[in-house]
Design a protein around this motif. Structure first.
Motif, PDB file in Angstrom:
ATOM      1  N   ARG A 132      12.297   3.603   4.488  1.00  0.00           N
ATOM      2  CA  ARG A 132      11.523   2.684   3.649  1.00  0.00           C
ATOM      3  C   ARG A 132      12.344   2.207   2.448  1.00  0.00           C
ATOM      4  NH1 ARG A 132       6.415   2.512   5.474  1.00  0.00           N
ATOM      5  NH2 ARG A 132       5.462   4.338   6.391  1.00  0.00           N
ATOM      6  N   GLU A 133      13.643   2.103   2.637  1.00  0.00           N
ATOM      7  CA  GLU A 133      14.535   1.686   1.539  1.00  0.00           C
ATOM      8  C   GLU A 133      14.159   0.315   0.995  1.00  0.00           C
ATOM      9  OE1 GLU A 133      15.388   2.481   4.678  1.00  0.00           O
ATOM     10  OE2 GLU A 133      17.221   3.654   4.734  1.00  0.00           O
ATOM     11  N   ALA A 134      13.617  -0.523   1.846  1.00  0.00           N
ATOM     12  CA  ALA A 134      13.326  -1.905   1.468  1.00  0.00           C
ATOM     13  C   ALA A 134      12.186  -2.036   0.460  1.00  0.00           C
ATOM     14  CB  ALA A 134      13.000  -2.719   2.720  1.00  0.00           C
ATOM     15  N   ILE A 135      11.431  -0.978   0.228  1.00  0.00           N
ATOM     16  CA  ILE A 135      10.271  -1.125  -0.664  1.00  0.00           C
ATOM     17  C   ILE A 135      10.536  -0.672  -2.101  1.00  0.00           C
ATOM     18  CG2 ILE A 135       8.655  -0.941   1.271  1.00  0.00           C
ATOM     19  CD1 ILE A 135       7.877   1.866   0.137  1.00  0.00           C
ATOM     20  N   ILE A 136      11.785  -0.411  -2.458  1.00  0.00           N
ATOM     21  CA  ILE A 136      12.073   0.072  -3.812  1.00  0.00           C
ATOM     22  C   ILE A 136      11.565  -0.898  -4.879  1.00  0.00           C
ATOM     23  CG2 ILE A 136      14.432  -0.821  -3.890  1.00  0.00           C
ATOM     24  CD1 ILE A 136      13.199   2.466  -5.477  1.00  0.00           C
ATOM     25  N   ASP A 137      11.685  -2.208  -4.651  1.00  0.00           N
ATOM     26  CA  ASP A 137      11.193  -3.185  -5.634  1.00  0.00           C
ATOM     27  C   ASP A 137       9.669  -3.099  -5.764  1.00  0.00           C
ATOM     28  OD1 ASP A 137      13.752  -4.126  -6.179  1.00  0.00           O
ATOM     29  OD2 ASP A 137      13.630  -5.706  -4.670  1.00  0.00           O
ATOM     30  N   GLY A 188      20.437  -2.535  -9.962  1.00  0.00           N
ATOM     31  CA  GLY A 188      21.727  -2.270  -9.330  1.00  0.00           C
ATOM     32  C   GLY A 188      21.733  -2.720  -7.876  1.00  0.00           C
ATOM     33  N   LEU A 189      20.635  -2.472  -7.179  1.00  0.00           N
ATOM     34  CA  LEU A 189      20.529  -2.896  -5.786  1.00  0.00           C
ATOM     35  C   LEU A 189      20.436  -4.420  -5.686  1.00  0.00           C
ATOM     36  CD1 LEU A 189      18.078  -0.204  -4.392  1.00  0.00           C
ATOM     37  CD2 LEU A 189      20.531  -0.404  -3.938  1.00  0.00           C
ATOM     38  N   TYR A 190      19.750  -5.030  -6.627  1.00  0.00           N
ATOM     39  CA  TYR A 190      19.602  -6.485  -6.620  1.00  0.00           C
ATOM     40  C   TYR A 190      20.935  -7.180  -6.878  1.00  0.00           C
ATOM     41  CZ  TYR A 190      18.087 -11.147  -7.971  1.00  0.00           C
ATOM     42  OH  TYR A 190      17.937 -12.514  -8.053  1.00  0.00           O
ATOM     43  N   GLU A 191      21.693  -6.634  -7.813  1.00  0.00           N
ATOM     44  CA  GLU A 191      22.949  -7.266  -8.213  1.00  0.00           C
ATOM     45  C   GLU A 191      24.062  -7.099  -7.177  1.00  0.00           C
ATOM     46  OE1 GLU A 191      23.916  -5.682 -12.048  1.00  0.00           O
ATOM     47  OE2 GLU A 191      22.367  -6.854 -13.052  1.00  0.00           O
ATOM     48  N   ILE A 232       0.844  -1.200   0.000  1.00  0.00           N
ATOM     49  CA  ILE A 232       0.000   0.000   0.000  1.00  0.00           C
ATOM     50  C   ILE A 232       0.877   1.247   0.000  1.00  0.00           C
ATOM     51  CG2 ILE A 232      -1.662   1.328   1.370  1.00  0.00           C
ATOM     52  CD1 ILE A 232      -2.713  -1.452   2.368  1.00  0.00           C
ATOM     53  N   VAL A 233       1.898   1.243   0.839  1.00  0.00           N
ATOM     54  CA  VAL A 233       2.826   2.375   0.922  1.00  0.00           C
ATOM     55  C   VAL A 233       3.564   2.537  -0.407  1.00  0.00           C
ATOM     56  CG1 VAL A 233       4.870   3.267   2.111  1.00  0.00           C
ATOM     57  CG2 VAL A 233       3.056   2.157   3.420  1.00  0.00           C
ATOM     58  N   ALA A 234       4.034   1.447  -0.975  1.00  0.00           N
ATOM     59  CA  ALA A 234       4.747   1.492  -2.253  1.00  0.00           C
ATOM     60  C   ALA A 234       3.853   2.061  -3.348  1.00  0.00           C
ATOM     61  CB  ALA A 234       5.232   0.097  -2.637  1.00  0.00           C
ATOM     62  N   ASN A 235       2.572   1.711  -3.330  1.00  0.00           N
ATOM     63  CA  ASN A 235       1.632   2.248  -4.320  1.00  0.00           C
ATOM     64  C   ASN A 235       1.528   3.762  -4.228  1.00  0.00           C
ATOM     65  OD1 ASN A 235       0.835  -0.006  -5.801  1.00  0.00           O
ATOM     66  ND2 ASN A 235      -0.719  -0.577  -4.300  1.00  0.00           N
ATOM     67  N   ARG A 236       1.554   4.289  -3.005  1.00  0.00           N
ATOM     68  CA  ARG A 236       1.476   5.753  -2.831  1.00  0.00           C
ATOM     69  C   ARG A 236       2.695   6.442  -3.440  1.00  0.00           C
ATOM     70  NH1 ARG A 236       0.389   5.823   3.228  1.00  0.00           N
ATOM     71  NH2 ARG A 236      -1.434   4.517   3.284  1.00  0.00           N
ATOM     72  N   TYR A 237       3.882   5.917  -3.155  1.00  0.00           N
ATOM     73  CA  TYR A 237       5.104   6.504  -3.714  1.00  0.00           C
ATOM     74  C   TYR A 237       5.110   6.374  -5.240  1.00  0.00           C
ATOM     75  CZ  TYR A 237       7.198   6.941   0.925  1.00  0.00           C
ATOM     76  OH  TYR A 237       7.467   7.301   2.221  1.00  0.00           O
ATOM     77  N   ALA A 238       4.718   5.203  -5.731  1.00  0.00           N
ATOM     78  CA  ALA A 238       4.689   4.971  -7.181  1.00  0.00           C
ATOM     79  C   ALA A 238       3.700   5.910  -7.860  1.00  0.00           C
ATOM     80  CB  ALA A 238       4.327   3.516  -7.468  1.00  0.00           C
ATOM     81  N   ARG A 260      22.948  -3.329  -0.962  1.00  0.00           N
ATOM     82  CA  ARG A 260      21.602  -3.468  -0.397  1.00  0.00           C
ATOM     83  C   ARG A 260      21.682  -3.560   1.140  1.00  0.00           C
ATOM     84  NH1 ARG A 260      16.321  -4.916  -1.881  1.00  0.00           N
ATOM     85  NH2 ARG A 260      16.712  -5.106  -4.075  1.00  0.00           N
ATOM     86  N   ARG A 261      22.640  -4.326   1.636  1.00  0.00           N
ATOM     87  CA  ARG A 261      22.801  -4.472   3.089  1.00  0.00           C
ATOM     88  C   ARG A 261      23.140  -3.139   3.751  1.00  0.00           C
ATOM     89  NH1 ARG A 261      26.770  -8.764   3.150  1.00  0.00           N
ATOM     90  NH2 ARG A 261      25.739 -10.142   1.727  1.00  0.00           N
ATOM     91  N   VAL A 262      24.018  -2.367   3.120  1.00  0.00           N
ATOM     92  CA  VAL A 262      24.382  -1.052   3.667  1.00  0.00           C
ATOM     93  C   VAL A 262      23.147  -0.149   3.711  1.00  0.00           C
ATOM     94  CG1 VAL A 262      25.690   1.070   3.215  1.00  0.00           C
ATOM     95  CG2 VAL A 262      26.814  -1.148   3.025  1.00  0.00           C
ATOM     96  N   LEU A 263      22.382  -0.140   2.625  1.00  0.00           N
ATOM     97  CA  LEU A 263      21.195   0.723   2.578  1.00  0.00           C
ATOM     98  C   LEU A 263      20.124   0.308   3.581  1.00  0.00           C
ATOM     99  CD1 LEU A 263      20.716   1.466  -1.220  1.00  0.00           C
ATOM    100  CD2 LEU A 263      21.454   3.027   0.581  1.00  0.00           C
ATOM    101  N   MET A 264      20.054  -0.958   3.903  1.00  0.00           N
ATOM    102  CA  MET A 264      19.035  -1.447   4.838  1.00  0.00           C
ATOM    103  C   MET A 264      19.517  -1.415   6.291  1.00  0.00           C
ATOM    104  SD  MET A 264      16.804  -2.039   2.632  1.00  0.00           S
ATOM    105  CE  MET A 264      16.939  -2.128   0.863  1.00  0.00           C
TER     106      MET A 264
END
Length: 181
Positions: A85-90, A36-39, A4-10, A44-48
């Motif tokens: 909310r870095e974890a919701i980029i996907d 880039g974050l996936y690869e 739901i939160v991701a939908n608002r940002y999108a 990703r760990r630093v950002l989270m």
């Protein structure tokens, strides 16, 4: 909840992109950042990581993605970092792509099978479904061995279960109801 939160940002990003006529460009930039974050698992760990300061995360994101992403996408990343909310980029990418496809008249379809489909099978399935639905389709294929065989289709909010596991669950339910009656 994160969906739901991701939908608002999108939605906010999509509206800005639409105003500027850059829906495709921003989608591509978002995809590059998510990829880039996936690869790079370390990134990703630093950002989270909760002990890395927001300022350090934002500086890192700027350095890594300023050539791949425009102001709008970088601002979104900074906002996600500020709000932890870095974890919701996907999820944001997925919601944004769904909105962009809807505007293009493309229907998102998720296909789940017990074994992987090759490209030709995906293409054939997309053509047959597209003809039946009279729409262009964007196919997202997943593998889940638990369905045993057959296929699960998710079209928008609707789920069509043609899996062996689904049929077995249906039979089990019928047997339970039969015993009670």
């Amino acid at each position: 909840m994160s969906e739901i939160v991701a939908n608002r940002y999108a939605k906010a990003l999509f509206e800005v992109a639409e105003e500027r006529g850059e829906v495709d460009v921003i989608e591509s930039q978002l995809h590059s950042v998510a990829e880039g974050l996936y690869e790079h698992e370390d990134l990703r760990r630093v950002l989270m990581h909760p002990q890395v300061s927001s300022d350090n995360k934002k500086e890192l994101v700027k350095k890594l993605f300023e050539k791949q992403a425009g102001v709008e996408v970088l601002n979104l990343l900074r906002l996600l970092i500020d709000r932890k909310r870095e974890a919701i980029i996907d999820d944001v990418l997925e919601a944004y792509t769904h909105m962009a496809n809807e505007k293009r008249g493309i229907l998102d379809v998720t296909i789940t099978t017990a074994t992987a489909l090759d490209e030709q099978e995906k293409q054939d399935l997309a053509e047959r479904l597209g003809t039946a639905l009279n729409k262009k389709l964007s196919i997202h294929a997943h593998v889940d061995e638990a369905i045993i065989g057959g296929i699960l289709l998710r079209i928008g909010d609707r789920l069509f279960d043609g899996s062996v596991a689904g049929k077995l669950a249906g039979f089990k339910q019928e047997i339970k109801v039969g015993r009670q009656g």
